[in-house]
Design a protein around this motif. Structure first.
Motif, PDB file in Angstrom:
ATOM      1  N   GLN B  47       0.772  -1.160  -0.021  1.00 54.83           N
ATOM      2  CA  GLN B  47      -0.144  -0.034   0.087  1.00 54.83           C
ATOM      3  C   GLN B  47       0.782   1.364  -0.147  1.00 54.83           C
ATOM      4  O   GLN B  47       0.477   2.316  -0.795  1.00 54.83           O
ATOM      5  N   ASP B  50       4.144   3.629  -3.975  1.00 52.79           N
ATOM      6  CA  ASP B  50       3.336   3.918  -5.285  1.00 52.79           C
ATOM      7  C   ASP B  50       3.600   3.020  -6.242  1.00 52.79           C
ATOM      8  O   ASP B  50       3.001   3.001  -7.593  1.00 52.79           O
ATOM      9  N   GLY B 137      -6.847  10.508  -3.891  1.00 49.29           N
ATOM     10  CA  GLY B 137      -5.396  10.363  -3.608  1.00 49.29           C
ATOM     11  C   GLY B 137      -4.833  11.571  -3.227  1.00 49.29           C
ATOM     12  O   GLY B 137      -3.724  11.623  -2.713  1.00 49.29           O
ATOM     13  N   ARG B 140      -4.356  12.190   0.524  1.00 53.36           N
ATOM     14  CA  ARG B 140      -3.663  11.209   1.106  1.00 53.36           C
ATOM     15  C   ARG B 140      -2.975  11.852   2.332  1.00 53.36           C
ATOM     16  O   ARG B 140      -2.280  12.805   2.101  1.00 53.36           O
ATOM     17  N   GLY B 198      -9.855   4.817   3.121  1.00 51.04           N
ATOM     18  CA  GLY B 198      -9.193   4.063   2.265  1.00 51.04           C
ATOM     19  C   GLY B 198      -9.756   3.992   0.825  1.00 51.04           C
ATOM     20  O   GLY B 198      -9.375   3.448  -0.260  1.00 51.04           O
ATOM     21  N   GLN B 201     -10.742   1.717  -3.086  1.00 53.87           N
ATOM     22  CA  GLN B 201      -9.470   0.837  -2.563  1.00 53.87           C
ATOM     23  C   GLN B 201      -9.291  -0.606  -3.274  1.00 53.87           C
ATOM     24  O   GLN B 201     -10.380  -0.818  -3.920  1.00 53.87           O
ATOM     25  N   VAL B 251      -6.424   9.789   5.550  1.00 58.47           N
ATOM     26  CA  VAL B 251      -6.855   9.240   4.266  1.00 58.47           C
ATOM     27  C   VAL B 251      -5.766   8.503   3.711  1.00 58.47           C
ATOM     28  O   VAL B 251      -4.693   8.993   3.701  1.00 58.47           O
ATOM     29  N   GLU B 252      -6.120   7.158   3.392  1.00 60.79           N
ATOM     30  CA  GLU B 252      -5.187   6.314   2.655  1.00 60.79           C
ATOM     31  C   GLU B 252      -5.439   5.793   1.250  1.00 60.79           C
ATOM     32  O   GLU B 252      -4.640   5.074   0.608  1.00 60.79           O
ATOM     33  N   ALA B 255      -6.211   2.963  -0.973  1.00 67.54           N
ATOM     34  CA  ALA B 255      -5.635   1.737  -0.052  1.00 67.54           C
ATOM     35  C   ALA B 255      -5.585   0.210  -0.680  1.00 67.54           C
ATOM     36  O   ALA B 255      -6.383  -0.006  -1.761  1.00 67.54           O
TER      37      ALA B 255
END
Lengths: 106, 258
Positions: B47, B50, B137, B140, B198, B201, B251-252, B255
């Motif tokens: 995760q 990138d 994104g 994030r 996330g 996801q 925020v992920e 995810a």
């Protein structure tokens, strides 16, 4: 064109081992799964991945039905001379995609 | 299918388990715990990187779509929006025009039909997921910050009621697993607190990117309840409550989850 993520250094010292990581968007439909209407979905996978370093194959992989969607392939090679690395994915339904990156060797 | 049977077994054994396990107080999620913390180290690394996170493929696709002129007015998202940093962390939010709460995908859809005058994108279709992933994104690392808006209160209350409502043939509510039994196991799988920090996801089980609504639908089908169609108000109300419940979590998106 499928989306591709490539991760490799732009430059490396001569003789250094460099790590290359590739990720490509592909469904990798196995050819064994039934679709919504119960009939088997036709196989649609990437069958071969090749990395060439200035025209010479430095890494090659054969992919099969058991490999998950969006295959991630990571490998290493030795930085010998400045040049171009090309990455080619080939598969069912005439799928073929090539990406190139240049590498500077110091 | 095995996990469905296990779920059935859990439902059948429900009263006994409840007796054996001390029930946590209703506000057990005082300090929300992101699902990331309970994943394997390998998945956490996937995760965080990138170039290994498959969700980034959709982010890349979304960025291209964001800059593409669309619709009758031939305008791209980027012609109006320079940066959308932190925006996804504030959704779902109140929409004046429809006088209802709207989630991020709904907002993108709205912008598309109203301002670009283009045909709406399919919910859960690849282009909308890609655009959502690109926008989300950009938030994030920022904390989930649901808006303090009194107009949202009725929908928020409905969302919480839906979260606590038993449903389906297995007669289970979201709260029974994700609050009362969070941290325990359903078969071999760890039950997370079920936070929405996330989305969209990438689930390894899906082998694709999916929205929070898809995840909610997954759970509803799992307890053999009737799942509403994508985009239904019921989903947005639950999303609203989940955002409140997980407020403060980073925020992920996008995810990676098992």
């Amino acid at each position: 064109m499928a989306r591709v993520l490539l991760n490799l250094p732009r430059s490396a010292a001569k003789g250094a081992v460099i790590e290359i990581r590739t990720l490509i968007m592909h469904p990798m439909e196995s050819g064994f799964r039934p679709g919504m209407n119960g009939t088997i979905l036709a196989r649609d996978i990437i069958t071969r991945f090749t990395c060439e370093y200035d025209g010479e194959v430095v890494f090659q992989a054969e992919l099969s039905s058991a490999i998950a969607a969006n295959p991630f392939i990571s490998f290493t090679t030795v930085a010998t001379a400045s040049g171009t690395l090309s990455f080619t994915w080939e598969g069912d339904n005439d799928f073929r995609q090539t990406e190139t990156r240049s590498l500077t060797v110091t | 299918m095995r996990w469905l049977l296990l779920l059935a077994a859990l439902a059948a054994a429900g009263p006994r388990i409840a007796a054996a396990q001390p029930r946590m107080p209703p506000q057990a999620v005082a300090q929300p715990r992101s699902g990331t913390q309970d994943m394997s180290r390998e998945l956490q690394a996937m995760q965080a990187d990138d170039s290994a996170n498959p969700g980034m493929l959709w982010v890349q696709e979304g960025e291209a779509l964001f800059h593409r002129a669309e619709g009758r007015v031939q305008k791209a998202c980027a012609d109006c929006h320079a940066s959308l940093t932190g925006v996804a962390a504030r959704y779902p939010a109140w929409d004046d025009r429809s006088a209802a709460p709207m989630d991020l995908a709904g907002r993108i859809q709205h912008c598309r039909t109203e301002h670009q005058q283009a045909t709406p994108l399919a919910r859960e279709g690849e282009p909308l997921l890609a655009l959502s992933a690109f926008v989300a994104g950009q938030s994030r690392g920022l904390p989930l910050a649901p808006p303090e808006d009194s107009r949202l209160a009725p929908a928020l209350a409905r969302g919480e009621a839906l979260f606590r409502q038993r449903r389906g043939q297995l007669n289970l509510s979201c709260a029974q697993c994700h609050e009362d039994r969070a941290g325990l196991r359903l078969g071999s799988a760890l039950i997370p607190e079920g936070h929405a920090n996330g989305y969209p996801q990438y689930r390894l089980e899906w082998q694709a990117l999916g929205s929070l609504q898809r995840r909610l639908r997954n759970c509803m089908v799992g307890v053999r309840a009737t799942a509403p169609a994508f985009g239904a108000a019921e989903y947005v109300e639950i999303e609203l409550y989940l955002a409140r419940r997980g407020a403060g979590l980073a925020v992920e998106a996008p995810a990676v989850r098992p």
